[in-house]
Write a protein that holds these residues in place. Structure first.
Motif, PDB file in Angstrom:
ATOM      1  N   GLY A   1      -3.786  29.540   9.438  1.00  0.00           N
ATOM      2  CA  GLY A   1      -5.226  29.482   9.182  1.00  0.00           C
ATOM      3  C   GLY A   1      -5.820  28.092   9.308  1.00  0.00           C
ATOM      4  O   GLY A   1      -7.037  27.939   9.406  1.00  0.00           O
ATOM      5  N   ILE A   2      -4.987  27.051   9.309  1.00  0.00           N
ATOM      6  CA  ILE A   2      -5.513  25.688   9.516  1.00  0.00           C
ATOM      7  C   ILE A   2      -5.661  25.497  11.036  1.00  0.00           C
ATOM      8  O   ILE A   2      -4.715  25.757  11.788  1.00  0.00           O
ATOM      9  CB  ILE A   2      -4.551  24.620   8.945  1.00  0.00           C
ATOM     10  N   THR A   3      -6.818  25.059  11.469  1.00  0.00           N
ATOM     11  CA  THR A   3      -7.039  24.933  12.924  1.00  0.00           C
ATOM     12  C   THR A   3      -6.916  23.499  13.416  1.00  0.00           C
ATOM     13  O   THR A   3      -6.672  23.278  14.599  1.00  0.00           O
ATOM     14  CB  THR A   3      -8.432  25.458  13.330  1.00  0.00           C
ATOM     15  N   GLU A   4      -7.165  22.507  12.530  1.00  0.00           N
ATOM     16  CA  GLU A   4      -7.065  21.120  12.999  1.00  0.00           C
ATOM     17  C   GLU A   4      -6.732  20.173  11.856  1.00  0.00           C
ATOM     18  O   GLU A   4      -6.971  20.464  10.694  1.00  0.00           O
ATOM     19  CB  GLU A   4      -8.351  20.692  13.712  1.00  0.00           C
ATOM     20  N   ILE A   5      -6.185  19.009  12.259  1.00  0.00           N
ATOM     21  CA  ILE A   5      -5.709  18.004  11.312  1.00  0.00           C
ATOM     22  C   ILE A   5      -6.545  16.738  11.481  1.00  0.00           C
ATOM     23  O   ILE A   5      -6.870  16.344  12.611  1.00  0.00           O
ATOM     24  CB  ILE A   5      -4.210  17.718  11.593  1.00  0.00           C
ATOM     25  N   GLN A   6      -6.892  16.090  10.361  1.00  0.00           N
ATOM     26  CA  GLN A   6      -7.760  14.907  10.414  1.00  0.00           C
ATOM     27  C   GLN A   6      -7.026  13.623  10.012  1.00  0.00           C
ATOM     28  O   GLN A   6      -7.639  12.678   9.520  1.00  0.00           O
ATOM     29  CB  GLN A   6      -9.031  15.121   9.590  1.00  0.00           C
ATOM     30  N   ALA A   7      -5.717  13.561  10.266  1.00  0.00           N
ATOM     31  CA  ALA A   7      -4.937  12.352   9.949  1.00  0.00           C
ATOM     32  C   ALA A   7      -5.471  11.155  10.738  1.00  0.00           C
ATOM     33  O   ALA A   7      -5.934  11.303  11.868  1.00  0.00           O
ATOM     34  CB  ALA A   7      -3.470  12.578  10.313  1.00  0.00           C
ATOM     35  N   GLY A   8      -5.375   9.970  10.148  1.00  0.00           N
ATOM     36  CA  GLY A   8      -5.867   8.783  10.847  1.00  0.00           C
ATOM     37  C   GLY A   8      -5.023   7.545  10.642  1.00  0.00           C
ATOM     38  O   GLY A   8      -4.829   6.744  11.548  1.00  0.00           O
ATOM     39  N   SER A   9      -4.467   7.405   9.431  1.00  0.00           N
ATOM     40  CA  SER A   9      -3.747   6.169   9.111  1.00  0.00           C
ATOM     41  C   SER A   9      -2.537   5.934  10.013  1.00  0.00           C
ATOM     42  O   SER A   9      -2.125   4.790  10.230  1.00  0.00           O
ATOM     43  CB  SER A   9      -3.265   6.206   7.656  1.00  0.00           C
ATOM     44  N   TYR A  10      -1.942   7.027  10.510  1.00  0.00           N
ATOM     45  CA  TYR A  10      -0.674   6.915  11.241  1.00  0.00           C
ATOM     46  C   TYR A  10      -0.711   5.883  12.363  1.00  0.00           C
ATOM     47  O   TYR A  10       0.275   5.198  12.618  1.00  0.00           O
ATOM     48  CB  TYR A  10      -0.273   8.287  11.821  1.00  0.00           C
ATOM     49  N   VAL A  11      -1.846   5.754  13.030  1.00  0.00           N
ATOM     50  CA  VAL A  11      -1.876   4.925  14.236  1.00  0.00           C
ATOM     51  C   VAL A  11      -1.949   3.429  13.899  1.00  0.00           C
ATOM     52  O   VAL A  11      -1.569   2.579  14.710  1.00  0.00           O
ATOM     53  CB  VAL A  11      -3.015   5.408  15.177  1.00  0.00           C
ATOM     54  N   VAL A  12      -2.402   3.118  12.681  1.00  0.00           N
ATOM     55  CA  VAL A  12      -2.421   1.723  12.205  1.00  0.00           C
ATOM     56  C   VAL A  12      -1.705   1.655  10.851  1.00  0.00           C
ATOM     57  O   VAL A  12      -2.197   1.049   9.903  1.00  0.00           O
ATOM     58  CB  VAL A  12      -3.871   1.174  12.098  1.00  0.00           C
ATOM     59  N   MET A  13      -0.553   2.272  10.776  1.00  0.00           N
ATOM     60  CA  MET A  13       0.170   2.425   9.499  1.00  0.00           C
ATOM     61  C   MET A  13       0.362   1.076   8.782  1.00  0.00           C
ATOM     62  O   MET A  13       0.614   0.058   9.425  1.00  0.00           O
ATOM     63  CB  MET A  13       1.525   3.077   9.784  1.00  0.00           C
ATOM     64  N   ASP A  14       0.188   1.103   7.451  1.00  0.00           N
ATOM     65  CA  ASP A  14       0.384  -0.104   6.641  1.00  0.00           C
ATOM     66  C   ASP A  14       1.629   0.063   5.771  1.00  0.00           C
ATOM     67  O   ASP A  14       2.272   1.119   5.784  1.00  0.00           O
ATOM     68  CB  ASP A  14      -0.878  -0.407   5.803  1.00  0.00           C
ATOM     69  N   THR A  15       1.962  -0.957   4.999  1.00  0.00           N
ATOM     70  CA  THR A  15       3.224  -0.867   4.233  1.00  0.00           C
ATOM     71  C   THR A  15       3.057  -0.041   2.956  1.00  0.00           C
ATOM     72  O   THR A  15       4.038   0.485   2.434  1.00  0.00           O
ATOM     73  CB  THR A  15       3.773  -2.265   3.879  1.00  0.00           C
ATOM     74  N   ASP A  16       1.832   0.098   2.448  1.00  0.00           N
ATOM     75  CA  ASP A  16       1.630   0.918   1.254  1.00  0.00           C
ATOM     76  C   ASP A  16       1.854   2.391   1.587  1.00  0.00           C
ATOM     77  O   ASP A  16       2.708   3.053   0.994  1.00  0.00           O
ATOM     78  CB  ASP A  16       0.206   0.699   0.715  1.00  0.00           C
ATOM     79  N   TYR A  17       1.119   2.899   2.548  1.00  0.00           N
ATOM     80  CA  TYR A  17       1.244   4.306   2.948  1.00  0.00           C
ATOM     81  C   TYR A  17       2.608   4.531   3.602  1.00  0.00           C
ATOM     82  O   TYR A  17       3.251   5.567   3.415  1.00  0.00           O
ATOM     83  CB  TYR A  17       0.118   4.645   3.921  1.00  0.00           C
ATOM     84  N   GLY A  18       3.067   3.526   4.353  1.00  0.00           N
ATOM     85  CA  GLY A  18       4.347   3.657   5.052  1.00  0.00           C
ATOM     86  C   GLY A  18       5.506   3.975   4.111  1.00  0.00           C
ATOM     87  O   GLY A  18       6.475   4.636   4.497  1.00  0.00           O
ATOM     88  N   ALA A  19       5.371   3.530   2.843  1.00  0.00           N
ATOM     89  CA  ALA A  19       6.453   3.757   1.878  1.00  0.00           C
ATOM     90  C   ALA A  19       6.650   5.252   1.594  1.00  0.00           C
ATOM     91  O   ALA A  19       7.743   5.677   1.232  1.00  0.00           O
ATOM     92  CB  ALA A  19       6.153   3.009   0.584  1.00  0.00           C
ATOM     93  N   ILE A  20       5.573   6.049   1.770  1.00  0.00           N
ATOM     94  CA  ILE A  20       5.724   7.502   1.538  1.00  0.00           C
ATOM     95  C   ILE A  20       5.555   8.291   2.838  1.00  0.00           C
ATOM     96  O   ILE A  20       5.432   9.502   2.831  1.00  0.00           O
ATOM     97  CB  ILE A  20       4.708   8.019   0.483  1.00  0.00           C
ATOM     98  N   CYS A  21       5.515   7.577   3.959  1.00  0.00           N
ATOM     99  CA  CYS A  21       5.215   8.203   5.241  1.00  0.00           C
ATOM    100  C   CYS A  21       6.193   7.671   6.296  1.00  0.00           C
ATOM    101  O   CYS A  21       5.776   6.968   7.229  1.00  0.00           O
ATOM    102  CB  CYS A  21       3.771   7.824   5.580  1.00  0.00           C
ATOM    103  N   PRO A  22       7.482   7.972   6.158  1.00  0.00           N
ATOM    104  CA  PRO A  22       8.486   7.320   7.001  1.00  0.00           C
ATOM    105  C   PRO A  22       8.425   7.694   8.489  1.00  0.00           C
ATOM    106  O   PRO A  22       9.067   7.031   9.303  1.00  0.00           O
ATOM    107  CB  PRO A  22       9.814   7.789   6.387  1.00  0.00           C
ATOM    108  N   ASP A  23       7.634   8.710   8.825  1.00  0.00           N
ATOM    109  CA  ASP A  23       7.516   9.083  10.251  1.00  0.00           C
ATOM    110  C   ASP A  23       6.886   7.981  11.093  1.00  0.00           C
ATOM    111  O   ASP A  23       7.065   7.951  12.313  1.00  0.00           O
ATOM    112  CB  ASP A  23       6.625  10.330  10.405  1.00  0.00           C
ATOM    113  N   PHE A  24       6.098   7.103  10.449  1.00  0.00           N
ATOM    114  CA  PHE A  24       5.312   6.143  11.223  1.00  0.00           C
ATOM    115  C   PHE A  24       5.625   4.704  10.806  1.00  0.00           C
ATOM    116  O   PHE A  24       5.690   4.395   9.623  1.00  0.00           O
ATOM    117  CB  PHE A  24       3.815   6.440  11.046  1.00  0.00           C
ATOM    118  N   ALA A  25       5.788   3.852  11.807  1.00  0.00           N
ATOM    119  CA  ALA A  25       6.172   2.457  11.553  1.00  0.00           C
ATOM    120  C   ALA A  25       4.944   1.611  11.217  1.00  0.00           C
ATOM    121  O   ALA A  25       3.868   1.836  11.778  1.00  0.00           O
ATOM    122  CB  ALA A  25       6.834   1.888  12.804  1.00  0.00           C
ATOM    123  N   PRO A  26       5.092   0.614  10.343  1.00  0.00           N
ATOM    124  CA  PRO A  26       3.971  -0.299  10.065  1.00  0.00           C
ATOM    125  C   PRO A  26       3.531  -1.033  11.329  1.00  0.00           C
ATOM    126  O   PRO A  26       4.358  -1.427  12.148  1.00  0.00           O
ATOM    127  CB  PRO A  26       4.558  -1.272   9.040  1.00  0.00           C
TER     128      PRO A  26
END
Ligand SMILES: Cc1ncc(COP(=O)(O)O)c(C=O)c1O
Length: 339
Positions: free
Chosen positions: A213-238
């Motif tokens: 039922g979800i049609t689209e995703i609005q993620a944004g931080s991934y492309v400019v990942m920082d070290t704060d979010y990166g700590a819980i988001c290991p898919d994406f490099a800082p």
């Protein structure tokens, strides 16, 4: 070359950014769920264009100002995933809707009525609070009432959105998605077609992107990942670093960099220095970063240039008008920050 840059300067690691961009794009290839990435995290039209070239169906943003910049650059499929209110913003949105393909989130009937008063059939999504405790209607019943209000007022109801924030567990994400799916079902049971259901961030794209039922995703931080979010988001490099210069040194105790809160956010914790284990950032003031020397043999001299890992990207990018795209120590591209 980096040596010629005036400091403080915001650096973007091109290899890391491209790997993050490709990883997210690859996830959506061949899926029915699409990516409409958020602009507010990078505020950079050139990066938005790369996201579109990699398969994104449009661009999500947070403010009318960002939406205006995107429209000026001819970016299609703009979603303002945030509320507006008041006569000034209503007028601005209506003007923007005349010249751009833009959809706005709403969560209150007063805003729907204010928009409807101008008799222009603007496109709207109902924002649902899926647990962030920020904007959004509180229940499926409220979502239904607001959708009916939109349709009854002659405006275009496109669907639903709900941003769950930096969710740390699968259970929490699925609970948020279930709330959105419940809203969708209630609307459809009442004969209201739901074209868009937008959700998900950089930490939850895989779960939200596969949720029925979800049609689209609005993620944004991934492309400019920082070290704060990166700590819980290991898919994406800082991706982001701040280049600074040592402007003062007190032997054996501390040194000071020409980078403070006017060029680097400390709001979510103090950033770490890159490749400097013998020193630790202690404090940021407006124009200074004060660094404790932990190892007296650390090779630091006044005039040296040091990189700091950006800890909170959104609030750091916002302080700059450009980012320098760097690969193997060379600047390949300058990215304008706008909006
Ligand atoms: C409403 C909304 N959608 C999407 C995003 C982007 O999500 P993420 O930062 O998890 O990639 C944010 C915040 O950054 C947001 O506030």
């Amino acid at each position: 070359m980096l040596d010629a840059l005036e400091t403080p300067a915001l650096l973007l690691d091109l290899d890391a950014m491209e790997a993050n961009l490709e990883k997210m794009a690859a996830f959506f290839r061949g899926r029915t769920t699409a990516l409409r990435p958020h602009y507010k995290n990078h505020k950079c039209v050139a990066l938005a264009r790369r996201q579109l070239a990699a398969g994104a169906i449009g661009v999500t943003c947070a403010t009318l100002r960002e939406a205006g910049v995107l429209a000026d650059h001819g970016i299609p499929g703009i979603l303002i995933a945030n509320e507006i209110a008041g006569a000034v913003k209503i007028r601005q949105f209506l003007d923007l809707a005349q010249r751009a393909d833009v959809t706005l989130a709403v969560d209150h009937p007063d805003v729907v009525r204010a928009l409807a008063a101008h008799r222009s059939p603007v496109k709207l999504l109902v924002d649902v609070d899926v647990g962030l405790d920020r904007c959004g209607v509180a229940s499926a019943g409220e979502a239904l009432r607001l959708a009916r209000e939109i349709i009854g007022a002659g405006l275009i109801f496109r669907g639903l959105m709900g941003y769950e924030g930096r969710i740390k567990s699968r259970e929490a994400c699925e609970a948020a998605m279930a709330r959105l799916a419940g809203c969708r079902s209630l609307l459809e049971q009442n004969g209201i077609p739901v074209e868009i259901v937008s959700a998900g961030g950089s930490g939850s794209y895989k779960i939200a992107g596969q949720y029925p039922g979800i049609t689209e995703i609005q993620a944004g931080s991934y492309v400019v990942m920082d070290t704060d979010y990166g700590a819980i988001c290991p898919d994406f490099a800082p991706v982001l670093r701040l280049l600074a210069t040592v402007i003062s040194k007190t032997e054996g105790r501390r040194f000071v960099l020409d980078a403070g809160l006017k060029s680097l956010s400390g709001e979510r914790g103090l950033p770490m220095l890159k490749d400097m284990p013998g020193a630790r950032l202690r404090k940021l003031s407006a124009e200074h970063a004060i660094v404790d020397i932990l190892d007296a043999s650390a090779p630091v001299h006044v005039g040296d240039r040091i990189e700091i890992r950006v800890h909170y990207g959104d609030a750091t990018i916002n302080l700059h008008d450009r980012m320098y795209g760097v690969r193997r120590g060379c600047i390949e591209e300058v990215f304008a920050i706008e909006g």
